[in-house]
Design an enzyme around this catalytic site. Sequence first.
Site, PDB file in Angstrom:
ATOM      1  N   ASN A  39      10.736  -8.447   6.036  1.00  0.00           N
ATOM      2  CA  ASN A  39       9.861  -8.436   7.211  1.00  0.00           C
ATOM      3  C   ASN A  39       8.919  -9.641   7.177  1.00  0.00           C
ATOM      4  O   ASN A  39       8.294  -9.923   6.154  1.00  0.00           O
ATOM      5  CB  ASN A  39       9.066  -7.117   7.209  1.00  0.00           C
ATOM      6  CG  ASN A  39       8.229  -6.946   8.460  1.00  0.00           C
ATOM      7  OD1 ASN A  39       7.361  -7.757   8.761  1.00  0.00           O
ATOM      8  ND2 ASN A  39       8.474  -5.870   9.171  1.00  0.00           N
ATOM      9  N   SER A  77      14.594   3.208   6.870  1.00  0.00           N
ATOM     10  CA  SER A  77      15.361   3.628   8.046  1.00  0.00           C
ATOM     11  C   SER A  77      15.126   2.668   9.226  1.00  0.00           C
ATOM     12  O   SER A  77      13.982   2.388   9.570  1.00  0.00           O
ATOM     13  CB  SER A  77      14.930   5.055   8.409  1.00  0.00           C
ATOM     14  OG  SER A  77      15.768   5.597   9.397  1.00  0.00           O
ATOM     15  N   CYS A  79      14.508   0.789  12.675  1.00  0.00           N
ATOM     16  CA  CYS A  79      13.827   1.057  13.943  1.00  0.00           C
ATOM     17  C   CYS A  79      14.790   0.850  15.121  1.00  0.00           C
ATOM     18  O   CYS A  79      15.911   0.384  14.939  1.00  0.00           O
ATOM     19  CB  CYS A  79      12.621   0.125  14.059  1.00  0.00           C
ATOM     20  SG  CYS A  79      13.078  -1.537  14.590  1.00  0.00           S
ATOM     21  N   ASP A 142       3.418  -2.725  13.085  1.00  0.00           N
ATOM     22  CA  ASP A 142       4.855  -3.005  12.938  1.00  0.00           C
ATOM     23  C   ASP A 142       5.729  -1.960  13.622  1.00  0.00           C
ATOM     24  O   ASP A 142       6.820  -2.266  14.082  1.00  0.00           O
ATOM     25  CB  ASP A 142       5.225  -3.110  11.452  1.00  0.00           C
ATOM     26  CG  ASP A 142       6.515  -3.890  11.254  1.00  0.00           C
ATOM     27  OD1 ASP A 142       6.592  -5.028  11.759  1.00  0.00           O
ATOM     28  OD2 ASP A 142       7.440  -3.370  10.637  1.00  0.00           O
TER      29      ASP A 142
HETATM   30 ZN   LIG Z   1      13.332  -2.866  12.700  1.00  0.00          ZN
END
Ligand SMILES: [Zn+2]
Length: 145
Positions: A39, A77, A79, A142
């Site tokens: 990320n 998991s 998004c 986020d």
């Molecule tokens: Zn995502």
Amino acid sequence: MDEFMEAALAEARKGYAEGGIPIGSVLVHQGKVIGRGHNKRVQEGSVILHGEMSALENAGRQPVSVYRECVLYTTLSPCPMCSGTILLYGIPRVVIGENETFMGEEELLRSRGVDVTVVDNPECRALMQEFIAQKPELWNEDIGV
Ligand SMILES: [Zn+2]
């Protein structure tokens, strides 16, 4: 731990060490990592480079025939954005570190024929819990909360 989940977790830790959100991912084709990422919301001010998107971006442009033989490993998991991308490129299999911190679009993926495995890894979970305890507002940003 599976070597590829280990690689995804290493990416997550790298992101955390950079002051970012600790979610990592690797794209595996025929037993080989072809893309890895984490990320980059903080590091690059990016609103789309989630761990999974970052791994896909890093793998570069691939023919459909390659995506169809890939497995995407992610520490958390996926998004709706990342799940949509998995569906868009027809990636048939996703291995998820944990879904206790965040439940992504696993149902959607399964309903569209994607083979989804949740390994429920305690290290992935602990890393996210530590991060959320430290920076709850960053985490909420986020996930759009
Ligand atoms: Zn995502």
